[in-house]
Scaffold this active site. Structure first.
Site, mmCIF file in Angstrom:
data_model
loop_
_atom_site.group_PDB
_atom_site.id
_atom_site.type_symbol
_atom_site.label_atom_id
_atom_site.label_comp_id
_atom_site.label_asym_id
_atom_site.label_seq_id
_atom_site.Cartn_x
_atom_site.Cartn_y
_atom_site.Cartn_z
ATOM 1 N N LYS A 135 -23.312 -15.865 11.128
ATOM 2 C CA LYS A 135 -23.331 -15.236 9.811
ATOM 3 C C LYS A 135 -22.170 -15.738 8.953
ATOM 4 O O LYS A 135 -21.029 -15.838 9.432
ATOM 5 C CB LYS A 135 -23.259 -13.714 9.983
ATOM 6 C CG LYS A 135 -23.359 -12.907 8.694
ATOM 7 C CD LYS A 135 -23.330 -11.420 9.021
ATOM 8 C CE LYS A 135 -23.464 -10.551 7.775
ATOM 9 N NZ LYS A 135 -23.481 -9.108 8.128
ATOM 10 N N SER A 153 -27.162 -6.673 6.248
ATOM 11 C CA SER A 153 -26.765 -7.888 5.561
ATOM 12 C C SER A 153 -26.859 -9.156 6.416
ATOM 13 O O SER A 153 -26.686 -10.270 5.900
ATOM 14 C CB SER A 153 -25.311 -7.734 5.073
ATOM 15 O OG SER A 153 -24.430 -7.473 6.172
ATOM 16 N N SER A 190 -26.404 -3.310 9.584
ATOM 17 C CA SER A 190 -26.673 -4.708 9.263
ATOM 18 C C SER A 190 -27.023 -5.607 10.435
ATOM 19 O O SER A 190 -27.255 -6.797 10.239
ATOM 20 C CB SER A 190 -25.469 -5.304 8.515
ATOM 21 O OG SER A 190 -25.292 -4.660 7.282
#
Length: 465
Positions: free
Chosen positions: A88, A157, A181
């Site tokens: 990420k 996210s 997330s």
């Protein structure tokens, strides 16, 4: 951990095959419309270099190894040897810029490589690239699409990490969870999401959202792969708690027929009340069917009326998260406010309105709340809570990453949680969330293997997957 090795190795790149890096990059390029990975001009050359370094390390270790200690099947290699992983884009990775999904100058956000990334690399993993994140791991979505239905959100996210795994680009990816997330995108994309207890995986070397909530998590193609990654990433991992499971033979447990379960199955608690009513009717119906399936498989299930104060719990979360998010961005927001997405800018401004007194009070109440959850488990004889991993399947549209309300109370309490695929609703995946006590990360993943096996077998019988 030998039982989980085959599931990981089938995804690994071969350092001896010059085309191995090319195949990975071709897959990623072919899925460019998914927007799972951040664009990287030199990806192919970088992956080739990482594989060459792996090959050199392997050859050096073979030269140094005592005679007769080598394995023809490579089982003495590092745990994630050659396994491509997505990272990420809030983590710092040596050799790659960090933008955190934003338009801020990358040099402003630069820093030493994250401890979680280093642990993966030391275990032989190959960084396939940065995965797309909502801006600063907050509420402004990136362009990532859901591999199951392109017009629907993949969640967030950790959007790109979930999509990359679900699309088969990589078997494993790093994410972070501040509210939901990791587990929510895992549920929306039909994969496994694991959020350990707060701090169990090093959280240095990343751009934070709310430090007292932020937890490094794992998105994986199956539970076996999540276990293998957790054993590398989690501090003071206790392998015996996961390895001693009722499966025989090789391969991943999801691919094996169900074996007789031992009598000591965990007692699962269903938190009835206002919390569950936050889920959509279709999610509630799917969850009821999942509970029925687990009960039929022998799991003791106890319904407990609780979390009727969920509105207060949700408000407390906004207070803590907002205050911390605003302080993280204090040094950047004034000079670069015009580069922030309007949703992110609003979150910073709202967080600035939270007083020190309200923040301190919310922190104190959070600790009491977390203790209450565990005391309730003790009083009711419950080993773990189960609930929908999201309020429903992935919503249509890319202007939102969906609601985090199903994961919010458990993340607020900083408890370990996992989401496993649990069927389809209107052709889109849903997940079952299971939450354990503090420190029970290994036990939780052992439960997840069983839960995935039971729910997966049901799906196959019903022709859902």
């Amino acid at each position: 951990m030998a039982q989980t090795r085959a599931g990981v190795d089938r995804h690994a790149l071969d350092p001896d095959d010059p085309g191995s890096a090319d195949s990975l990059c071709v897959r990623i390029d072919a899925a460019s419309e998914l927007h799972a990975f951040v664009a990287e001009a030199g990806r192919r050359e970088r992956v080739r270099r990482e594989l060459a370094e792996l090959r050199e390390l392997r050859e050096a270790s073979e030269v140094a190894a005592p005679a007769g200690s080598r394995s023809g099947h490579g089982l003495d290699r590092p745990a994630l040897f050659g396994v491509p992983v997505g990272v990420k884009d809030v983590f710092h990775v040596d050799g790659l810029p960090t933008a955190a999904g934003s338009r801020l100058p990358p040099e402003l956000l630069a820093g030493p490589e994250g401890g979680a990334v280093t642990r993966l690399r030391e275990a032989g993993a190959v960084v396939a690239g940065k995965t797309v994140t909502a801006e600063f791991a907050s509420v402004a979505p990136g362009p990532t699409r859901n591999p199951h239905r392109a017009g629907h959100t993949p969640g967030g996210s950790s959007s790109g990490s979930a999509a990359a795994v679900a699309a088969g680009l990589v078997p494993l990816a790093l994410g972070t969870q501040t509210v939901g997330s990791v587990l929510r995108p895992a549920a929306y994309c039909g994969i496994v999401g694991f959020k350990p207890g707060h701090g169990r995986i090093p959280d240095d070397g990343l751009v934070p959202n709310a430090p007292t909530f932020d937890t490094v998590g794992i998105l994986a193609v199956d539970v076996a792969t999540a276990i293998r990654a957790a054993a590398v990433l989690c501090t003071d991992w206790r392998p015996g708690l996961v390895a001693d499971l009722p499966y025989e033979g090789g391969g991943t447990p999801e691919a094996l027929p169900l074996m007789p379960f031992p009598p000591e199955l965990p007692v699962l608690g269903v938190p009835d009340g206002a919390y569950l009513r936050q889920a959509t009717p279709v999610a509630q119906a799917a969850f009821a069917a999942q509970v029925e399936t687990l009960a039929a498989a022998g799991y003791p299930v106890r319904r407990v009326g609780m979390l009727d104060d969920i509105d207060e719990v949700n408000r407390r979360n906004r207070t803590i998260n907002g205050f911390e998010f605003a302080r993280v961005h204090e040094q950047w927001f004034a000079p670069y406010a015009d580069r922030y997405h309007p949703l992110t800018a609003a979150a910073v401004r709202d967080g600035r309105k939270v007083s020190e007194t309200d923040y301190a009070d919310a922190l104190a109440r959070r600790e009491h709340f977390a203790g209450d959850l565990v005391r309730r488990m003790d009083a009711e004889g419950i080993d773990g809570w189960i609930a929908p991993a999201a309020t429903g399947p992935a919503p249509e549209g890319l202007d939102s990453t969906g609601s985090p309300l199903m994961t919010l109370p458990w993340t607020q309490a900083r408890l370990p949680a996992v989401s496993v695929p649990a069927g389809l609703v209107d052709g889109l995946p849903v997940g079952l969330q299971c939450v354990a006590r503090p420190g029970a990360d290994e036990t939780l993943l052992a439960w997840a293997r069983r839960l995935a096996a039971v729910l997966g077998t049901t799906r196959r019988r019903e022709g859902l997957r």
